[in-house]
Design a protein around this motif. Structure first.
Motif, PDB file in Angstrom:
ATOM      1  N   LYS A 108      -4.757  12.401  -4.818  1.00  0.00           N
ATOM      2  CA  LYS A 108      -3.936  11.256  -4.904  1.00  0.00           C
ATOM      3  C   LYS A 108      -4.535  10.539  -3.538  1.00  0.00           C
ATOM      4  O   LYS A 108      -4.392  11.218  -2.441  1.00  0.00           O
ATOM      5  CB  LYS A 108      -2.808  11.308  -4.706  1.00  0.00           C
ATOM      6  N   VAL A 109      -5.069   9.388  -3.748  1.00  0.00           N
ATOM      7  CA  VAL A 109      -5.901   8.550  -2.484  1.00  0.00           C
ATOM      8  C   VAL A 109      -5.193   6.994  -2.262  1.00  0.00           C
ATOM      9  O   VAL A 109      -5.068   6.312  -3.200  1.00  0.00           O
ATOM     10  CB  VAL A 109      -7.241   8.483  -2.577  1.00  0.00           C
ATOM     11  N   LYS A 110      -4.719   6.953  -1.081  1.00  0.00           N
ATOM     12  CA  LYS A 110      -4.131   5.608  -0.830  1.00  0.00           C
ATOM     13  C   LYS A 110      -4.970   5.219   0.539  1.00  0.00           C
ATOM     14  O   LYS A 110      -5.169   5.706   1.301  1.00  0.00           O
ATOM     15  CB  LYS A 110      -2.620   5.545  -0.352  1.00  0.00           C
ATOM     16  N   PRO A 117     -12.445  -8.301  -1.423  1.00  0.00           N
ATOM     17  CA  PRO A 117     -11.798  -8.176  -2.786  1.00  0.00           C
ATOM     18  C   PRO A 117     -10.794  -7.134  -2.884  1.00  0.00           C
ATOM     19  O   PRO A 117      -9.991  -7.172  -3.715  1.00  0.00           O
ATOM     20  CB  PRO A 117     -12.946  -8.066  -3.839  1.00  0.00           C
ATOM     21  N   LEU A 118     -10.918  -6.307  -1.919  1.00  0.00           N
ATOM     22  CA  LEU A 118     -10.078  -4.990  -2.072  1.00  0.00           C
ATOM     23  C   LEU A 118      -8.769  -5.172  -0.785  1.00  0.00           C
ATOM     24  O   LEU A 118      -8.170  -4.277  -0.552  1.00  0.00           O
ATOM     25  CB  LEU A 118     -10.602  -3.673  -1.834  1.00  0.00           C
ATOM     26  N   ALA A 119      -8.582  -6.288  -0.249  1.00  0.00           N
ATOM     27  CA  ALA A 119      -7.856  -6.681   0.680  1.00  0.00           C
ATOM     28  C   ALA A 119      -6.212  -6.177   0.429  1.00  0.00           C
ATOM     29  O   ALA A 119      -5.910  -6.330  -0.819  1.00  0.00           O
ATOM     30  CB  ALA A 119      -7.562  -7.891   1.167  1.00  0.00           C
ATOM     31  N   GLY A 120      -5.683  -5.498   1.287  1.00  0.00           N
ATOM     32  CA  GLY A 120      -4.349  -4.887   0.927  1.00  0.00           C
ATOM     33  C   GLY A 120      -4.448  -3.573   1.077  1.00  0.00           C
ATOM     34  O   GLY A 120      -5.329  -2.581   1.229  1.00  0.00           O
ATOM     35  N   SER A 121      -3.449  -2.697   0.131  1.00  0.00           N
ATOM     36  CA  SER A 121      -3.375  -1.266  -0.114  1.00  0.00           C
ATOM     37  C   SER A 121      -3.663  -1.137  -1.413  1.00  0.00           C
ATOM     38  O   SER A 121      -3.030  -1.841  -2.329  1.00  0.00           O
ATOM     39  CB  SER A 121      -1.931  -0.868   0.427  1.00  0.00           C
ATOM     40  N   GLN A 122      -4.590  -0.127  -1.635  1.00  0.00           N
ATOM     41  CA  GLN A 122      -4.812   0.547  -2.952  1.00  0.00           C
ATOM     42  C   GLN A 122      -4.695   1.918  -2.923  1.00  0.00           C
ATOM     43  O   GLN A 122      -4.650   2.574  -2.039  1.00  0.00           O
ATOM     44  CB  GLN A 122      -6.237   0.145  -3.228  1.00  0.00           C
ATOM     45  N   GLU A 123      -4.061   2.302  -4.261  1.00  0.00           N
ATOM     46  CA  GLU A 123      -3.895   3.523  -4.517  1.00  0.00           C
ATOM     47  C   GLU A 123      -4.304   4.236  -5.888  1.00  0.00           C
ATOM     48  O   GLU A 123      -4.484   3.350  -6.724  1.00  0.00           O
ATOM     49  CB  GLU A 123      -2.273   3.717  -4.539  1.00  0.00           C
ATOM     50  N   ASP A 124      -4.838   5.606  -5.756  1.00  0.00           N
ATOM     51  CA  ASP A 124      -5.722   5.845  -6.985  1.00  0.00           C
ATOM     52  C   ASP A 124      -5.292   7.357  -7.077  1.00  0.00           C
ATOM     53  O   ASP A 124      -5.199   8.063  -6.018  1.00  0.00           O
ATOM     54  CB  ASP A 124      -7.077   5.568  -6.940  1.00  0.00           C
ATOM     55  N   SER A 125      -5.481   7.879  -8.191  1.00  0.00           N
ATOM     56  CA  SER A 125      -5.472   9.587  -8.319  1.00  0.00           C
ATOM     57  C   SER A 125      -6.190   9.732  -9.346  1.00  0.00           C
ATOM     58  O   SER A 125      -6.788   9.137 -10.416  1.00  0.00           O
ATOM     59  CB  SER A 125      -3.876   9.792  -8.719  1.00  0.00           C
ATOM     60  N   ALA A 126      -6.831  11.062  -9.644  1.00  0.00           N
ATOM     61  CA  ALA A 126      -7.923  11.604 -10.225  1.00  0.00           C
ATOM     62  C   ALA A 126      -7.396  13.076 -10.848  1.00  0.00           C
ATOM     63  O   ALA A 126      -6.855  13.792  -9.767  1.00  0.00           O
ATOM     64  CB  ALA A 126      -8.966  11.500 -10.039  1.00  0.00           C
ATOM     65  N   SER A 127      -7.681  13.662 -11.538  1.00  0.00           N
ATOM     66  CA  SER A 127      -7.431  15.095 -12.294  1.00  0.00           C
ATOM     67  C   SER A 127      -8.396  15.372 -13.225  1.00  0.00           C
ATOM     68  O   SER A 127      -8.689  14.954 -13.975  1.00  0.00           O
ATOM     69  CB  SER A 127      -5.970  15.581 -12.382  1.00  0.00           C
TER      70      SER A 127
END
Length: 310
Positions: A108-110, A117-127
């Protein structure tokens, strides 16, 4: 019993240097009897779990998803199943083995972005299944009855799923080649043992992001004190040092994004025999980062292993 744990459990990773970590998790590549390939033909199975929770110290800019973040927080959980065969090469100074590891990853990455275009906070996860890890040949040399050396070239293949637009992936999208040497010295008169593992990691280019990680030098060492009834305790220290600068458009914006870290922590191990006399080895370590630059800093790096030898 713990002869093969080191080769069975080494080489773990989560993100690329492109994500401020690389394949090594500092302090996890060395284990008891790291330099010993036994003279008897055996088959060994190792199950390992590695967890880390950290961030990029000082919210430093970092390359990720083909862009530059203003900070990264990452949680990584690795489950590793390794299978090793020691070949029947009879007694003598040299013995040989081969291994393959099937790694399962949850991450899980923040990340924070200051512009674009990615301004701000982005969160993503993978498994899912991570990149395949294998060692075609491990060559063990017995210097003496108490000193041993193991030489190998370990390979990561980009077999996991990768999407350059995502922050979290189950692949680094590159091949990685790791020449490695491991050394073990046993001091029975003091009930002590010293193990060290050193390697150099060479990465191919991530063609989807045009990012090329610089080589990483890894060095992990461990001192163990043996007690009665199969119990041991000791200390692990490790470092990862980037040799040179990363390259590519994103890396150039960050001046090569050269990094390093140091980890230090305790380890306990336990050796026993289960039904039928099958050797079982267990270990648990905590190796928090004590100093770092341009690499994920984690105070919650924990590794546990269980090995059965047949």
């Amino acid at each position: 019993m713990t002869t093969l744990v080191a080769t069975l459990a080494c080489g773990t990773a989560a993100q690329a240097t492109e994500g401020a970590l690389g394949r090594p998790v500092t302090g996890t590549s060395v284990t008891p009897n790291a330099g010993i390939v036994p003279p008897s033909p055996i088959f060994a199975v190792n199950l390992g779990q590695i967890y880390l929770d950290g961030d990029l110290k000082g919210s430093r800019p970092a390359p990720i998803a083909g862009s530059v973040s203003a900070g990264i927080d990452a949680k990584v959980s690795f489950t590793l199943a390794t299978f090793m065969k020691v070949w029947d090469t009879h007694t003598g100074p040299w013995n040989f083995a081969s291994s393959i590891t099937l790694p399962f990853l949850y991450t899980k990455v923040k990340a924070s972005f200051a512009a674009g275009p990615l301004a701000g906070s982005q969160e993503d996860s993978a498994s899912g299944l991570f990149d395949l890890y294998f060692t075609p040949l491990i060559a063990g040399f017995h210097i003496s009855k108490t000193e041993h050396l193991a030489l190998s070239v370990n390979i990561w293949a980009p077999t996991g799923k990768y999407d350059p637009s995502q922050l979290a992936n189950t692949s680094l999208n590159n091949w990685t080649y790791i020449p490695q040497v491991a050394y073990t010295a046993i001091l029975p008169q003091h009930s002590l043992q010293f193990d060290v593992t050193a390697g150099m990691q060479f990465y191919t280019r991530n063609e989807d992001t045009d990012y090329k990680n610089a080589p990483l030098f890894t060095l992990d060492a461990m001192v163990l004190r043996r007690f009665r009834d199969g119990l041991s305790a000791g200390l692990v220290v490790g470092t990862t040092q980037q040799i040179g600068h990363d390259s590519g458009p994103t890396a150039d914006r960050l001046g090569g994004f050269r990094g390093w870290d140091v980890a230090l922590g305790p380890i306990v191990t336990y050796d026993a025999k289960v039904s039928g006399g099958t050797p079982l080895s267990l270990s648990l370590r905590w190796v928090p980062t004590i100093s770092s630059r341009n690499r994920i800093d984690s105070t919650a790096t924990v590794m546990g292993t269980a090995t059965l030898v047949f």
